[in-house]
Design an enzyme around this catalytic site. Structure first.
Site, short mmCIF file in Angstrom:
data_model
loop_
_atom_site.label_atom_id
_atom_site.label_comp_id
_atom_site.label_asym_id
_atom_site.label_seq_id
_atom_site.Cartn_x
_atom_site.Cartn_y
_atom_site.Cartn_z
N THR A 1 74.75 49.03 34.45
CA THR A 1 73.33 48.82 34.13
C THR A 1 73.16 47.91 32.92
O THR A 1 72.32 47.01 32.93
CB THR A 1 72.65 50.18 33.86
OG1 THR A 1 72.89 51.03 34.99
CG2 THR A 1 71.16 50.03 33.62
N HIS B 1 68.63 45.13 41.24
CA HIS B 1 68.67 46.57 41.51
C HIS B 1 69.56 46.77 42.73
O HIS B 1 69.54 45.95 43.64
CB HIS B 1 67.28 47.13 41.81
CG HIS B 1 67.35 48.49 42.45
ND1 HIS B 1 67.51 49.64 41.71
CD2 HIS B 1 67.36 48.87 43.75
CE1 HIS B 1 67.59 50.67 42.54
NE2 HIS B 1 67.50 50.24 43.79
N ARG C 1 75.92 41.27 37.11
CA ARG C 1 75.40 41.49 35.76
C ARG C 1 76.40 41.01 34.71
O ARG C 1 76.01 40.44 33.68
CB ARG C 1 75.06 42.96 35.58
CG ARG C 1 73.79 43.39 36.34
CD ARG C 1 73.70 44.89 36.46
NE ARG C 1 72.39 45.35 36.95
CZ ARG C 1 72.14 46.62 37.27
NH1 ARG C 1 73.08 47.54 37.15
NH2 ARG C 1 70.95 46.96 37.72
N LYS D 1 65.45 40.88 40.78
CA LYS D 1 64.29 41.10 39.90
C LYS D 1 63.65 39.77 39.49
O LYS D 1 64.24 38.70 39.70
CB LYS D 1 64.75 41.92 38.68
CG LYS D 1 65.27 43.33 39.06
CD LYS D 1 65.76 44.11 37.84
CE LYS D 1 66.22 45.50 38.23
NZ LYS D 1 66.69 46.29 37.06
N TYR E 1 61.00 53.75 41.23
CA TYR E 1 61.64 54.27 40.02
C TYR E 1 61.15 55.67 39.65
O TYR E 1 61.24 56.06 38.48
CB TYR E 1 61.41 53.31 38.84
CG TYR E 1 62.34 52.11 38.83
CD1 TYR E 1 63.73 52.27 38.97
CD2 TYR E 1 61.85 50.82 38.62
CE1 TYR E 1 64.58 51.17 38.95
CE2 TYR E 1 62.70 49.72 38.60
CZ TYR E 1 64.07 49.90 38.75
OH TYR E 1 64.93 48.82 38.72
N PHE F 1 61.64 53.93 29.10
CA PHE F 1 61.58 52.56 29.62
C PHE F 1 60.80 52.45 30.92
O PHE F 1 60.69 51.35 31.48
CB PHE F 1 63.00 52.00 29.81
CG PHE F 1 63.86 52.80 30.76
CD1 PHE F 1 63.79 52.60 32.13
CD2 PHE F 1 64.74 53.76 30.27
CE1 PHE F 1 64.57 53.34 33.01
CE2 PHE F 1 65.53 54.50 31.14
CZ PHE F 1 65.44 54.28 32.51
N ARG G 1 77.01 48.27 44.81
CA ARG G 1 76.85 48.85 43.47
C ARG G 1 77.94 48.29 42.53
O ARG G 1 77.68 47.87 41.41
CB ARG G 1 76.97 50.34 43.65
CG ARG G 1 76.37 51.31 42.71
CD ARG G 1 74.95 51.21 42.38
NE ARG G 1 74.79 52.01 41.17
CZ ARG G 1 73.72 52.11 40.47
NH1 ARG G 1 72.63 51.44 40.82
NH2 ARG G 1 73.67 52.84 39.41
N ASN H 1 68.37 42.74 33.70
CA ASN H 1 69.72 42.80 34.29
C ASN H 1 69.76 42.28 35.73
O ASN H 1 70.69 42.59 36.48
CB ASN H 1 70.31 44.21 34.14
CG ASN H 1 69.46 45.28 34.79
OD1 ASN H 1 68.51 44.98 35.50
ND2 ASN H 1 69.82 46.53 34.57
N GLU I 1 64.79 54.20 49.54
CA GLU I 1 64.34 52.88 49.07
C GLU I 1 64.12 51.90 50.23
O GLU I 1 63.18 51.10 50.20
CB GLU I 1 65.37 52.33 48.07
CG GLU I 1 65.43 53.17 46.79
CD GLU I 1 66.62 52.82 45.90
OE1 GLU I 1 67.36 51.86 46.21
OE2 GLU I 1 66.80 53.52 44.87
O1 CDP Z 1 69.58 49.76 37.84
P1 CDP Z 1 70.55 50.89 37.60
O2 CDP Z 1 70.59 51.89 38.75
O3 CDP Z 1 71.91 50.40 37.22
O4 CDP Z 1 70.03 51.66 36.30
P2 CDP Z 1 69.01 52.89 36.12
O5 CDP Z 1 69.59 53.81 35.11
O6 CDP Z 1 68.62 53.48 37.44
O7 CDP Z 1 67.74 52.21 35.44
C1 CDP Z 1 66.83 51.45 36.21
C2 CDP Z 1 66.47 50.18 35.47
O8 CDP Z 1 65.70 50.51 34.32
C3 CDP Z 1 67.65 49.38 34.94
O9 CDP Z 1 68.24 48.53 35.91
C4 CDP Z 1 67.01 48.60 33.81
O10 CDP Z 1 66.33 47.44 34.31
C5 CDP Z 1 65.98 49.57 33.28
N1 CDP Z 1 66.47 50.27 32.08
C6 CDP Z 1 66.10 49.82 30.84
O11 CDP Z 1 65.34 48.84 30.73
N2 CDP Z 1 66.54 50.47 29.70
C7 CDP Z 1 67.36 51.53 29.81
N3 CDP Z 1 67.79 52.14 28.71
C8 CDP Z 1 67.77 51.99 31.07
C9 CDP Z 1 67.30 51.34 32.19
MG MG Z 2 69.28 53.35 39.39
#
Ligand code: CDP
Ligand code: MG
Length: 147
Positions: free
Chosen positions: A102, A126, A113, A20, A60, A68, A96, A123, A137
């Site tokens: 996350t 992705h 992370r 990112k 997304y 968010f 992963r 974070n 993706e």
């Molecule tokens: O990236 P990951 O798959 O671990 O998490 P996700 O639940 O798919 O969420 C996508 C992205 O949204 C996260 O990596 C964060 O950058 C952002 N996010 C956030 O800013 N605040 C949250 N409460 C959850 C996600």
């Molecule tokens: Mg995700």
């Protein structure tokens, strides 16, 4: 076949990693790709790009209704990112796990992370959540295909 073979079937897979904008800004491209290569995973696609908002919104799409959504899409388009295709045995699950939870506060030390990030909105990376997400993706970020 032995028990281990049944529990851990060898699956050759390709997954998507995005470094990112915060990761690029902090000069972590090398550190993150180093960890991936050190795991004996193969980088099969790599580019530094400025993402289109439409691409990030598609990426997304599952989060479209979440509070968010707008901020994460703005963030992903705020500066250059690195898109990586990563190939190898069970690469989706392996990557992963290497990227960590996350929320960096919950990410285990030793993960990207857990070692390098502090806040959920920055974070650093992705990675695809499962093989179906990876296929979707990769088609989005590498329509030209991977190596
Ligand atoms: O990236 P990951 O798959 O671990 O998490 P996700 O639940 O798919 O969420 C996508 C992205 O949204 C996260 O990596 C964060 O950058 C952002 N996010 C956030 O800013 N605040 C949250 N409460 C959850 C996600
Ligand atoms: Mg995700």
């Amino acid at each position: 076949m032995g028990e281990l073979g049944n529990l851990n079937p060898i699956l050759m897979e390709t997954t998507l990693v995005l470094i990112k904008p915060g990761g690029v800004q902090r000069n972590l491209i090398g550190e993150i790709t180093r960890r991936i290569e050190a795991r004996d995973l193969r980088i099969s696609g790599l580019k530094l790009i400025r993402a289109e908002l439409a691409t990030v919104e598609e990426h997304y799409a599952e989060h479209r209704e979440r509070p968010f959504f707008a901020s994460v899409c703005d963030y992903l388009t705020s500066g250059p990112i690195v898109a990586l295709a990563v190939s190898g045995t069970n690469s989706v699950k392996a990557i992963r796990a290497m990227m960590g939870a996350t929320n960096p506060l919950e990410a285990t030390p030793g993960t990207v992370r857990g070692d390098l990030a502090l806040t959920i909105d920055d974070n650093l990376v992705h990675s695809s959540s499962d093989p179906e997400a990876a296929a979707r993706e990769l088609a989005l970020w590498f329509p030209e295909g991977t190596f």
